[in-house]
Design a protein around this motif. Sequence first.
Motif, PDB file in Angstrom:
ATOM      1  N   GLU A   1       0.863  -1.178   0.000  1.00 23.68           N
ATOM      2  CA  GLU A   1       0.000   0.000   0.000  1.00 23.68           C
ATOM      3  C   GLU A   1       0.898   1.226   0.000  1.00 23.68           C
ATOM      4  OE1 GLU A   1      -2.711   2.114   3.300  1.00 23.68           O
ATOM      5  OE2 GLU A   1      -3.205   0.027   2.902  1.00 23.68           O
ATOM      6  N   ILE A   2       0.741   2.061  -1.018  1.00 21.41           N
ATOM      7  CA  ILE A   2       1.573   3.253  -1.161  1.00 21.41           C
ATOM      8  C   ILE A   2       0.734   4.461  -0.770  1.00 21.41           C
ATOM      9  CG2 ILE A   2       2.926   4.645  -2.760  1.00 21.41           C
ATOM     10  CD1 ILE A   2       3.177   2.083  -4.493  1.00 21.41           C
ATOM     11  N   GLY A   3       1.163   5.158   0.297  1.00 22.38           N
ATOM     12  CA  GLY A   3       0.447   6.330   0.778  1.00 22.38           C
ATOM     13  C   GLY A   3       0.807   7.554  -0.036  1.00 22.38           C
ATOM     14  N   GLY A   4       0.057   8.611   0.156  1.00 25.04           N
ATOM     15  CA  GLY A   4       0.335   9.854  -0.545  1.00 25.04           C
ATOM     16  C   GLY A   4       1.476  10.614   0.111  1.00 25.04           C
ATOM     17  N   GLU A   5       1.804  11.721  -0.467  1.00 30.51           N
ATOM     18  CA  GLU A   5       2.861  12.564   0.091  1.00 30.51           C
ATOM     19  C   GLU A   5       2.426  13.071   1.464  1.00 30.51           C
ATOM     20  OE1 GLU A   5       5.845  13.273  -1.229  1.00 30.51           O
ATOM     21  OE2 GLU A   5       5.394  11.980  -2.921  1.00 30.51           O
ATOM     22  N   THR A   6       3.357  13.070   2.418  1.00 32.47           N
ATOM     23  CA  THR A   6       3.044  13.552   3.757  1.00 32.47           C
ATOM     24  C   THR A   6       3.338  15.035   3.834  1.00 32.47           C
ATOM     25  OG1 THR A   6       5.250  12.964   4.508  1.00 32.47           O
ATOM     26  CG2 THR A   6       3.498  11.354   4.893  1.00 32.47           C
ATOM     27  N   LYS A   7       2.507  15.738   4.587  1.00 34.78           N
ATOM     28  CA  LYS A   7       2.715  17.161   4.794  1.00 34.78           C
ATOM     29  C   LYS A   7       3.596  17.332   6.019  1.00 34.78           C
ATOM     30  CE  LYS A   7      -1.670  18.405   2.781  1.00 34.78           C
ATOM     31  NZ  LYS A   7      -2.950  19.049   2.956  1.00 34.78           N
ATOM     32  N   GLY A   8       4.150  18.502   6.184  1.00 33.11           N
ATOM     33  CA  GLY A   8       4.988  18.788   7.345  1.00 33.11           C
ATOM     34  C   GLY A   8       4.214  18.584   8.632  1.00 33.11           C
ATOM     35  N   ARG A   9       4.855  17.977   9.610  1.00 37.43           N
ATOM     36  CA  ARG A   9       4.194  17.722  10.882  1.00 37.43           C
ATOM     37  C   ARG A   9       4.338  18.928  11.802  1.00 37.43           C
ATOM     38  NH1 ARG A   9       6.479  11.732  10.981  1.00 37.43           N
ATOM     39  NH2 ARG A   9       4.793  10.754   9.833  1.00 37.43           N
ATOM     40  N   VAL A  10       3.364  19.103  12.672  1.00 34.80           N
ATOM     41  CA  VAL A  10       3.366  20.206  13.612  1.00 34.80           C
ATOM     42  C   VAL A  10       3.410  19.632  15.024  1.00 34.80           C
ATOM     43  CG1 VAL A  10       2.037  22.182  14.439  1.00 34.80           C
ATOM     44  CG2 VAL A  10       1.996  21.578  12.020  1.00 34.80           C
ATOM     45  N   GLY A  11       4.201  20.240  15.882  1.00 38.30           N
ATOM     46  CA  GLY A  11       4.242  19.792  17.267  1.00 38.30           C
ATOM     47  C   GLY A  11       5.654  19.513  17.735  1.00 38.30           C
ATOM     48  N   PHE A  12       5.757  18.985  18.949  1.00 36.16           N
ATOM     49  CA  PHE A  12       7.053  18.744  19.547  1.00 36.16           C
ATOM     50  C   PHE A  12       7.807  17.593  18.883  1.00 36.16           C
ATOM     51  CE2 PHE A  12       4.735  20.832  23.018  1.00 36.16           C
ATOM     52  CZ  PHE A  12       5.589  21.917  23.208  1.00 36.16           C
ATOM     53  N   GLY A  13       7.121  16.687  18.234  1.00 36.53           N
ATOM     54  CA  GLY A  13       7.751  15.548  17.589  1.00 36.53           C
ATOM     55  C   GLY A  13       8.591  15.927  16.376  1.00 36.53           C
ATOM     56  N   THR A  14       8.470  17.170  15.886  1.00 38.31           N
ATOM     57  CA  THR A  14       9.211  17.575  14.701  1.00 38.31           C
ATOM     58  C   THR A  14      10.600  18.122  15.041  1.00 38.31           C
ATOM     59  OG1 THR A  14       8.250  19.797  14.784  1.00 38.31           O
ATOM     60  CG2 THR A  14       7.118  18.139  13.445  1.00 38.31           C
ATOM     61  N   ILE A  15      10.901  18.252  16.296  1.00 43.34           N
ATOM     62  CA  ILE A  15      12.201  18.826  16.714  1.00 43.34           C
ATOM     63  C   ILE A  15      13.296  17.823  16.532  1.00 43.34           C
ATOM     64  CG2 ILE A  15      13.496  19.776  18.635  1.00 43.34           C
ATOM     65  CD1 ILE A  15      10.880  20.916  19.681  1.00 43.34           C
TER      66      ILE A  15
END
Length: 74
Positions: free
Chosen positions: A60-74
């Motif tokens: 299963e091939i997902g679509g392009e992911t958008k930039g994540r928001v929050g503390f997990g992106t650090i």
Amino acid sequence: MEITIGVQNLARELVVESDQTPDQVAEAVAAALGGKPALELVDTRGRHIIVPTASIGYVEIGGETKGRVGFGTI
């Protein structure tokens, strides 16, 4: 992009986060199913994932992911 691979005789599926485009992944899957002995992908950390073609149940091939928001992106 998230790629989910169902492997025969395994209860869990493999989930890979990759920077490859959906077209690149689709080409790799088509090449594997067309005669290559294994499906080879590279995840976002540069690790190579190799799955024997004979044991692939589905991909299963997902679509392009958008930039994540929050503390997990650090």
